[in-house]
Design a protein around this motif. Structure first.
Motif, PDB file in Angstrom:
ATOM      1  N   THR A 184       0.820  -1.214   0.000  1.00 46.33           N
ATOM      2  CA  THR A 184       0.000   0.000   0.000  1.00 46.33           C
ATOM      3  C   THR A 184       0.850   1.258   0.000  1.00 46.33           C
ATOM      4  N   PHE A 185       1.928   1.270   0.772  1.00 47.11           N
ATOM      5  CA  PHE A 185       2.803   2.443   0.810  1.00 47.11           C
ATOM      6  C   PHE A 185       3.504   2.647  -0.537  1.00 47.11           C
ATOM      7  N   ARG A 186       3.979   1.576  -1.116  1.00 47.69           N
ATOM      8  CA  ARG A 186       4.698   1.700  -2.391  1.00 47.69           C
ATOM      9  C   ARG A 186       3.776   2.199  -3.497  1.00 47.69           C
ATOM     10  N   ILE A 187       2.576   1.638  -3.591  1.00 46.45           N
ATOM     11  CA  ILE A 187       1.683   1.995  -4.685  1.00 46.45           C
ATOM     12  C   ILE A 187       1.143   3.417  -4.528  1.00 46.45           C
ATOM     13  N   ALA A 188       1.121   3.931  -3.280  1.00 40.81           N
ATOM     14  CA  ALA A 188       0.672   5.298  -3.031  1.00 40.81           C
ATOM     15  C   ALA A 188       1.809   6.304  -3.162  1.00 40.81           C
ATOM     16  N   GLY A 189       3.003   5.841  -3.549  1.00 40.12           N
ATOM     17  CA  GLY A 189       4.144   6.737  -3.699  1.00 40.12           C
ATOM     18  C   GLY A 189       4.754   7.160  -2.383  1.00 40.12           C
TER      19      GLY A 189
END
Length: 303
Positions: free
Chosen positions: A265-270
């Motif tokens: 979730t953190f990676r995909i949200a930048g």
């Protein structure tokens, strides 16, 4: 205007034996906290009510696989669903109508998930359906009530618009689709907080844990990691830690048990390399009421 307060998390001792876990979460009434989740009654194709988790950090709404046939939901192939675990390709179905409080949606798409992975409940309503509404969680009297209402200015007593310094509202922005992200502070470092009504506990990425000087947490049984499960049953694990200080929505919370990891979730949200967190029900319960207005990108609280 309420004064700024400092909370020493009295529940931290309890969390040593029951740490945060995450599964991925008014004309029809509202429900109390159920199986550790905030739930509402939902009608699908005019049948129900069913018990659904309210999950403002889920990009897809989910229905338990054993309800697909009884409700006559139409298969529509597969879709990609982003969870803490990763991007999962899952079966999808379509329903004619979904109702819960102010939510009345037609031609609704659901990802199909595992009932066991959503705390034995019937499904979850994600931000794809909640995007034009406001979720209200009331914790007064020791009983939680959850409602879906129309998006509007915060209720009287939560935000006085004549006073721009009122600390009990956080205006954020929607990122990666419809995730509501508000400013927070861990120690002396600015951080981004994703508002996650589907999570029982708060989850940090490693950048936030380092910036906030989080320390390892060992349970009484020696456990130092915690299993995190998606609505399909896919799982990963994070480290159990204690965050010394979190400032959010005008409140300071001390010694907060958290789960730490570089989750999808953190990676995909930048937000993979910036201090970020998913703020869950453990923090919400410190307030008397929480309003999550996805349409207005506002997180309002009353204490």
């Amino acid at each position: 205007m309420l004064e700024r307060r400092t909370f020493i998390t009295a529940l931290a001792a309890t969390a040593l034996t029951a740490p945060p876990a995450v599964a991925r979460q008014d004309s029809f009434g509202s429900e109390d906290l159920h199986r550790g989740r905030a739930t509402v009654a939902v009608f699908i194709n005019d049948q129900g009510p069913f018990q659904f988790i309210i999950d403002t950090a889920a990009n897809s709404s989910v229905i338990a696989d054993d309800l697909v046939a009884p409700l006559g939901l139409s298969p529509i192939g597969h879709i990609g669903m982003h969870t803490l675990v990763g991007r999962e390709v899952v079966p999808a179905v379509r329903g004619r109508r979904v109702r819960s409080g102010a939510l009345d949606a037609r031609d609704v798409r659901f990802a199909v998930g595992s009932r066991a992975a959503i705390a034995g409940l019937d499904g979850l309503l994600g931000c794809d359906l909640l995007v034009d509404t406001k979720v209200v969680l009331n914790f007064q009297g020791g009983v939680q009530r959850t409602r879906i209402v129309r998006s509007s200015a915060p209720a009287r007593g939560i935000l006085d618009r004549r006073d721009s310094e009122t600390p009990f509202v956080a205006r954020g922005e929607r990122q990666f689709g419809n995730l509501l992200v508000i400013p927070a502070r861990i120690g002396t470092t600015q951080a981004q907080a994703i508002i996650d009504s589907g999570a029982e506990g708060t989850i940090l990425n490693r950048a936030a844990a380092v910036a906030g000087r989080a320390v390892p947490l060992r349970l009484a049984d020696g456990q130092t990691r915690w299993r995190i499960q998606s609505p399909t049953g896919e799982a990963t694990a994070g480290e159990l830690m204690v965050l010394p200080m979190l400032d959010i929505a005008g409140m300071t919370i001390s010694e907060l048990p958290v789960v730490v990891g570089d989750f999808h979730t953190f990676r995909i949200a930048g937000l993979g390399d910036r201090p970020a967190m998913l703020v869950g029900l453990d923090v919400f319960r410190l307030f008397d009421a929480v309003h999550i207005d996805l349409k207005r990108s506002e997180f309002s609280v009353r204490s």
